[in-house]
Design an enzyme around this catalytic site. Structure first.
Site, PDB file in Angstrom:
ATOM      1  N   SER A   3      -1.503   8.023   1.513  1.00  0.00           N
ATOM      2  CA  SER A   3      -1.295   7.147   2.673  1.00  0.00           C
ATOM      3  C   SER A   3      -2.015   7.777   3.855  1.00  0.00           C
ATOM      4  CB  SER A   3       0.205   7.072   2.977  1.00  0.00           C
ATOM      5  OG  SER A   3       0.433   6.598   4.291  1.00  0.00           O
TER       6      SER A   3
ATOM      7  N   TYR B 266       8.935  10.202   4.086  1.00  0.00           N
ATOM      8  CA  TYR B 266       7.722   9.569   3.533  1.00  0.00           C
ATOM      9  C   TYR B 266       6.479  10.394   3.885  1.00  0.00           C
ATOM     10  CZ  TYR B 266       4.335   5.853   2.506  1.00  0.00           C
ATOM     11  OH  TYR B 266       3.288   5.117   2.001  1.00  0.00           O
TER      12      TYR B 266
HETATM   13  C1  BGC Z   1       3.054   2.622   4.535  1.00  0.00           C
HETATM   14  C2  BGC Z   1       3.104   1.291   5.261  1.00  0.00           C
HETATM   15  C3  BGC Z   1       2.478   1.434   6.636  1.00  0.00           C
HETATM   16  C4  BGC Z   1       1.131   2.093   6.567  1.00  0.00           C
HETATM   17  C5  BGC Z   1       0.522   2.348   7.945  1.00  0.00           C
HETATM   18  C6  BGC Z   1       1.656   3.132   4.543  1.00  0.00           C
HETATM   19  O1  BGC Z   1       1.584   4.316   3.829  1.00  0.00           O
HETATM   20  O2  BGC Z   1       3.526   2.441   3.209  1.00  0.00           O
HETATM   21  O3  BGC Z   1       4.442   0.868   5.379  1.00  0.00           O
HETATM   22  O4  BGC Z   1       2.357   0.128   7.212  1.00  0.00           O
HETATM   23  O5  BGC Z   1       1.225   3.316   5.868  1.00  0.00           O
HETATM   24  O6  BGC Z   1       1.433   2.905   8.831  1.00  0.00           O
END
Ligand code: BGC
Length: 278
Positions: free
Chosen positions: A163, A176
């Site tokens: 991400s 996360y």
């Molecule tokens: C997340 C999303 C988020 C994006 C940008 C991703 O890794 O799962 O929920 O919108 O990052 O912030």
């Protein structure tokens, strides 16, 4: 994609004769990856949670309708026994494995002072421990099988779904962001460890992609407007934007890529707030 588009994709990416396993493949980015890999000729295992059986069966059907082969397998990626059984079933059904897409991931937002241990643990379990377990089983199979000249230049390929938040801190999503920071170093350590055995390990770092996971970020006009302030390219990403990067990383076209993260984010990670400021 229709049969004609798949024929072109097969020619370009050449995945015929290869087997791919995509975790979290019943919806969103995982579903798009499974469809793209299937269309490019790979036989695909659709990993999903038991409650998503119907959606997973639908992904299989789409791949088969386009002339490919697929089967769905329910397993929680953080459950060791289920993961081991899933890889055993994959080899039993399709003979071996060439491509693992470590895609399954969850979010569980909380103010840090209110975050429960279970919220922390669940996100780390699925997003990071799941990648450990699936990568370990994939690597075991790659090492056991060895080279297959004419099928792929590498003996195995792993693509990890990271991400932008492996890089950009994310308040209220500390679990996360920590999991994705972990994915970065897991991926690079595996690339370093297994490059001599011709196993390639890379990652894709999506920005904001239109999936059920982050519906709250794009589901209303107001939310979308706020979101687009964070995206210099001024559109939300679609699952297929990510699938195309994964497809390339899984194919011989990227044979010299190893230990790298591709940011596919409309320049979200380019610190847009600094444009004309700072
Ligand atoms: C997340 C999303 C988020 C994006 C940008 C991703 O890794 O799962 O929920 O919108 O990052 O912030």
């Amino acid at each position: 994609m229709n049969a004609k588009q798949c024929a072109i994709s097969k020619d370009v990416f050449g995945l015929s004769g290869q087997v791919a396993l995509v975790t979290g493949a019943s919806s969103g980015i995982g579903r798009a990856c499974a469809l793209a890999l299937g269309c490019a000729g790979a036989k695909v295992v659709i990993n999903h949670l038991a409650e998503s059986s119907k959606d997973a069966a639908e992904v299989c059907r789409e791949i088969e309708d386009a002339g490919g082969s697929a089967f769905a397998y329910a397993a929680g990626v953080s459950n060791e026994d289920q993961v081991v059984a899933m890889f055993t079933a994959t080899v039993a059904r399709f003979g071996t494995l060439h491509i693992l897409v470590n895609n399954a991931g969850i979010e569980s937002s909380a103010k840090f002072q209110e975050m429960t241990l279970s919220q922390w643990q669940k996100v780390i379990d699925v997003n990071l421990t799941g990648m450990f377990l699936c990568s370990r089983e994939a690597v075991r199979e790659f090492l056991k099988r060895g080279a297959q000249p004419g099928v792929s230049r590498a003996n195995g390929k792993i693509v990890c779904m990271s991400s932008v938040h492996q890089e950009i801190p994310w308040a209220f999503e500390a679990n996360y962001a920590a999991s994705k920071g972990g994915v970065d170093l897991l991926m690079r350590s595996l690339a370093q460890e297994f490059a001599p055995q011709k196993i390639r390990v890379n990652a894709v770092a999506p920005g904001a992609i239109r999936t059920p996971v982050n519906r709250s970020a794009w589901g209303t006009e107001e939310a979308m407007k706020k979101l687009l302030d964070l995206i210099p390219y001024k559109r939300i990403g679609e699952p297929d934007d990510i699938a195309q990067a994964v497809l390339w990383l899984a194919s011989d076209l990227s044979d010299y890529m190893n230990g790298a993260t591709m940011f596919v984010d409309g320049a979200m990670s380019a610190y847009p707030a600094f444009r004309g400021a700072g």
